[in-house]
Design an enzyme around this catalytic site. Structure first.
Site, PDB file in Angstrom:
ATOM      1  N   GLU A 291       0.820  -1.213   0.000  1.00 32.89           N
ATOM      2  CA  GLU A 291       0.000   0.000   0.000  1.00 32.89           C
ATOM      3  C   GLU A 291       0.851   1.259   0.000  1.00 32.89           C
ATOM      4  O   GLU A 291       0.472   2.283  -0.573  1.00 32.89           O
ATOM      5  CB  GLU A 291      -0.961   0.008   1.185  1.00 32.89           C
ATOM      6  CG  GLU A 291      -2.066  -1.048   1.105  1.00 32.89           C
ATOM      7  CD  GLU A 291      -1.639  -2.406   1.656  1.00 32.89           C
ATOM      8  OE1 GLU A 291      -0.427  -2.592   1.954  1.00 32.89           O
ATOM      9  OE2 GLU A 291      -2.500  -3.296   1.785  1.00 32.89           O
TER      10      GLU A 291
ATOM     11  N   PHE B 147     -12.025  -6.795  13.988  1.00 32.56           N
ATOM     12  CA  PHE B 147     -10.935  -7.315  13.171  1.00 32.56           C
ATOM     13  C   PHE B 147     -10.588  -6.319  12.053  1.00 32.56           C
ATOM     14  O   PHE B 147     -11.462  -5.880  11.318  1.00 32.56           O
ATOM     15  CB  PHE B 147     -11.344  -8.669  12.578  1.00 32.56           C
ATOM     16  CG  PHE B 147     -10.281  -9.251  11.690  1.00 32.56           C
ATOM     17  CD1 PHE B 147      -9.028  -9.569  12.203  1.00 32.56           C
ATOM     18  CD2 PHE B 147     -10.514  -9.444  10.338  1.00 32.56           C
ATOM     19  CE1 PHE B 147      -8.042 -10.094  11.382  1.00 32.56           C
ATOM     20  CE2 PHE B 147      -9.524  -9.964   9.509  1.00 32.56           C
ATOM     21  CZ  PHE B 147      -8.278 -10.289  10.036  1.00 32.56           C
ATOM     22  N   GLN B 148      -9.332  -5.991  11.979  1.00 32.41           N
ATOM     23  CA  GLN B 148      -8.802  -5.053  10.986  1.00 32.41           C
ATOM     24  C   GLN B 148      -9.468  -3.681  11.040  1.00 32.41           C
ATOM     25  O   GLN B 148      -9.661  -3.027  10.015  1.00 32.41           O
ATOM     26  CB  GLN B 148      -8.865  -5.652   9.579  1.00 32.41           C
ATOM     27  CG  GLN B 148      -7.964  -6.877   9.496  1.00 32.41           C
ATOM     28  CD  GLN B 148      -7.632  -7.305   8.094  1.00 32.41           C
ATOM     29  OE1 GLN B 148      -8.435  -7.164   7.185  1.00 32.41           O
ATOM     30  NE2 GLN B 148      -6.432  -7.824   7.909  1.00 32.41           N
TER      31      GLN B 148
ATOM     32  N   LYS C 171     -17.599  -1.017   5.297  1.00 27.03           N
ATOM     33  CA  LYS C 171     -17.888  -2.087   4.351  1.00 27.03           C
ATOM     34  C   LYS C 171     -19.373  -2.167   3.980  1.00 27.03           C
ATOM     35  O   LYS C 171     -19.711  -2.303   2.801  1.00 27.03           O
ATOM     36  CB  LYS C 171     -17.434  -3.408   4.961  1.00 27.03           C
ATOM     37  CG  LYS C 171     -17.746  -4.549   4.058  1.00 27.03           C
ATOM     38  CD  LYS C 171     -16.965  -5.785   4.393  1.00 27.03           C
ATOM     39  CE  LYS C 171     -17.379  -6.853   3.389  1.00 27.03           C
ATOM     40  NZ  LYS C 171     -17.062  -8.167   3.815  1.00 27.03           N
TER      41      LYS C 171
ATOM     42  N   MET D 265      24.167   9.268   2.599  1.00 27.61           N
ATOM     43  CA  MET D 265      23.960  10.585   3.190  1.00 27.61           C
ATOM     44  C   MET D 265      24.218  10.554   4.698  1.00 27.61           C
ATOM     45  O   MET D 265      24.797  11.488   5.263  1.00 27.61           O
ATOM     46  CB  MET D 265      22.539  11.071   2.905  1.00 27.61           C
ATOM     47  CG  MET D 265      22.260  12.487   3.368  1.00 27.61           C
ATOM     48  SD  MET D 265      23.413  13.660   2.660  1.00 27.61           S
ATOM     49  CE  MET D 265      22.508  14.172   1.199  1.00 27.61           C
TER      50      MET D 265
END
Ligand code: TPP
Ligand code: MG
Lengths: 511, 159
Positions: free
Chosen positions: A4, A66-67, A116, A424
């Site tokens: 993602e 959940f999630q 959802k 760097m």
């Protein structure tokens, strides 16, 4: 995309390359939290983006389901606005509002979180024709009085300097900037975000200022009597020691965001407005070409005396690789970068004459940005030659997106400037901490050529100058898949000039 | 210069707007001393009154940042001299037969109210400007304040 974070950076890269709003989508919970770095990155650089996230069903909200992750709460400080949709009927206007806000005024990322159950509802689709928000009315036209005041300061100035930032690019005002600079004969320095806002091959171009800016740009800032900041925000990487920044200068600051005015430095003439509109009005007001012969001559002298450069020791130098990419692509490529030394060399040794050809993570400095951003840029500009100039450290942060590039037959060119270091950070450890290297050695790097091949991309290794030129030329012939070039460059090369953090910007280590 | 500021913020009454506003203060290193929120004269709009202490320039920056929040309609810094300011305090004070009279007297002088009397304590309600509220609390301290609730300041510009 395979991660993602990659999706968020790709949306960002797409937006930077095209000027349109980039979009990414992720599932709830971990999917949404994986977007966070990419959203913060877009926020820091004012990039228009809409991130759509899934959320648990409305009945499960707030129950540690959940999630479930409170993504609107998490992204509150890193978005321009965000929404948790509570009714399916709201989806059409919130979507319209999200895109409107992302691109209007100072651009930025918007998150829309969609539970959802609402995703599966049937509604009567009603899409608003336009959006008007009482609480969001950016000021586009600069105040005429302020514009007159600015014109007066410009007429009175003997040593004026334009300091142009990313706002010129998001406002699509490069043409106006060029007209303005030429009409008044004012030299132009740009920020990292402003690269390409003004043609870097122009005689008035002073190139980048700040921590790794050119010595002549930094000297010019410290000597000028008028600094005209256009779509720039006086970031600490630009100003160095704030109290000692531009000590002799009156300051004109043009920006669409009133909160930027006076945030870091006091301003003599603030102009709140869209850069394009303000410059158009200002061009009308300024007199015929004001010459500043002594000043321009002095800058020419500094330019000649302190050019950007590096020592040719016969080894393959990273700067050389970038010079060759510039030469071989005739300056026409879209250059994306990761973050580190290679990023600064890409800013210094490739010359950007057009906006939207330099795509780099400025404010957040996100390693792992370049490859997915290049994917987004190539999707948005299918005919362009797109490079990701990468470091060996950064490229490993989103290397999984090679698959995305292969699957979509994107011919992006990944130039890994492989110095076997987190270069760097190593540079700071060398110059500021007595060369006590700690956790910067990457001698156990994987074989990047084999990785490229395993993903179905082309891998080429180059260890000499001749091989480097051949690799770049070869890469440009490949049109149907990505190419990764593993340039084995000098390991302990440093980026100069270098203003150690907190010093005044004329206190540079030049080489 | 550090000053105490009373800031009024008019917001759309939407979920999350309080945390957006409060978050801005904490993110930029400002401690909110008090915060009062309620509906305003316009349906759908709420009025927040925030008291915060800080550097004038930094506060100006916060106000500009507040303006940028999409749900924020208006922001202003209430000048103390032209605003009516009020705060309500409830204080449960330890009180017995010996001290009741003295407490009563203080309450009268400050035009406060006794709203509840118990066996060994009483609840005093006090409305006023911050200085007045501080004044009575100081005098009540010696009796022993068992519990204290303050609404936080609210303010309105004089007509
Ligand atoms: C995600 C992330 N983690 C850490 C850093 C801090 N950081 C800045 S540059 C750098 C080293 C980058 O190494 P490399 O990609 O090899 O580039 P080089 O400097 O060697 O060109 C690091 C660790 C960062 N900018 N981003
Ligand atoms: Mg490296």
């Amino acid at each position: 995309m395979r991660h993602e974070q990659g999706a968020a950076h790709a949306a960002d890269g797409y937006a930077r390359a095209t000027g349109k709003v980039g979009v990414c989508m992720a599932t709830s919970g971990p999917g949404a939290t994986n977007l966070v770095t990419g959203i913060a990155n877009a926020h820091m650089d004012s990039i228009p983006m809409v991130a759509i996230t899934g959320q648990v069903g409305t009945a499960l909200l707030g129950k540690d389901s959940f999630q479930e992750a409170d993504i609107t709460g998490i992204t509150m400080p890193i978005t321009k606005n965000n929404y948790l949709i509570k009714a399916a009927e709201d989806i059409p206007y919130i979507m319209k509002e999200a895109f409107y806000l992302a691109r209007t005024g100072r651009p930025g990322p918007i998150v829309v979180d969609v539970p959802k159950d609402l995703q599966f509802k049937k509604i009567n689709f009603k899409y608003p024709d336009s959006i008007s928000l009482a609480s969001f009315k950016p000021n586009f036209k600069g105040h005429p009085k302020q514009i007159t005041a600015a014109a007066k300061l410009i007429a009175a100035s003997e040593r004026p300097l334009i300091y142009a930032g990313g706002g010129v690019i998001s406002s699509e005002a490069s043409k106006e900037l060029l007209q303005f600079a030429e009409k008044c004969n004012i030299p132009v320095t740009t920020t990292l975000m402003g690269k390409g806002a003004f043609p870097e091959t122009h005689e008035l171009a002073m190139h980048m200022l700040g921590m790794h800016g050119t010595a002549y740009a930094n000297f010019a800032v410290q000597e000028c009597d008028l600094l005209i900041a256009i779509g720039a925000r006086f970031d600490d990487r630009v100003t160095g020691h704030l109290a000692r920044f531009a000590p002799h200068a009156k300051i004109i600051h043009i920006d669409i965001d009133p909160a930027e005015i006076g945030k870091n430095v006091g301003v003599d003439v603030p102009i709140v407005g869209d850069v394009k509109s303000v410059l158009t009005a200002l061009i009308e007001k300024v007199g015929p070409k004001e010459k500043h012969p002594a000043w321009v001559a002095k800058l020419e002298e500094w330019k000649a005396k302190y050019p950007l450069g590096y020592k040719d020791t016969g080894e393959l130098k990273p700067q050389y690789v970038i010079e060759q990419i510039y030469r071989i692509t005739k300056g026409g490529a879209i250059i994306c970068t990761e973050v580190g030394q290679h990023q600064m060399w890409s800013a210094q040794f490739y010359k950007y004459d057009k906006p939207r050809h330099w795509i780099s993570s400025g404010g957040l400095g996100t390693m792992g940005f370049g490859l997915p951003a290049a994917i987004g840029a190539q999707m948005g500009r299918p005919d362009a030659v797109v490079f990701d100039i990468a470091g060996d450290g950064s490229i490993q942060m989103n290397i999984q997106e090679l698959t995305t590039a292969v699957n979509n037959k994107l011919p992006i060119k990944i130039a890994v400037l492989n110095n076997c270091y987190l270069g760097m950070v190593r540079q700071w450890q060398e110059l500021l901490h007595g060369k006590r290297y700690s956790h910067t050695d990457l001698c156990n790097n994987p074989d990047f050529v084999k990785i490229a091949e395993a993903y179905g991309a082309v891998g080429i290794r180059a260890t000499t100058k001749e091989e480097a030129i051949k690799a770049i030329e070869e890469s440009l012939k490949i049109k149907d898949r990505p190419v990764l070039m593993d340039f084995r460059v000098a390991k302990e090369e440093n980026v100069f000039p270098f203003v150690p953090a907190g010093q005044a910007i004329n206190e540079m280590i030049i080489d | 210069m550090e000053h105490k500021h009373t800031i009024t913020v008019i917001v759309h009454d939407k979920p999350g707007v309080l945390s957006r506003v409060a978050g801005l203060f904490s993110r930029r290193g400002f401690n909110i001393e008090s915060l009062a929120v309620g509906t305003s004269e316009t349906p759908g709009l709420s009025r927040m009154t925030i008291v915060a202490k800080g550097d004038d320039e930094a506060l100006e920056q916060i106000m500009k940042q507040l303006y940028k929040l999409i749900d924020v309609l208006r922001v202003y810094d209430m000048p103390t001299d032209t605003a009516v300011e009020r705060e309500i305090v409830l204080a449960k004070v330890h009180a017995n037969a010996n001290t009741r009279a003295e407490i009563n007297q203080i309450v009268e002088i400050f035009r406060a109210n006794i709203v509840n009397v118990g066996e060994d304590s009483m609840i005093i309600e006090m409305t006023g400007e911050s200085s007045k509220v501080e004044g009575i609390l100081k005098l009540l301290e010696k009796f022993g304040i068992q519990e204290l609730v303050r609404t936080g300041k609210i303010a309105m510009l004089r007509s």
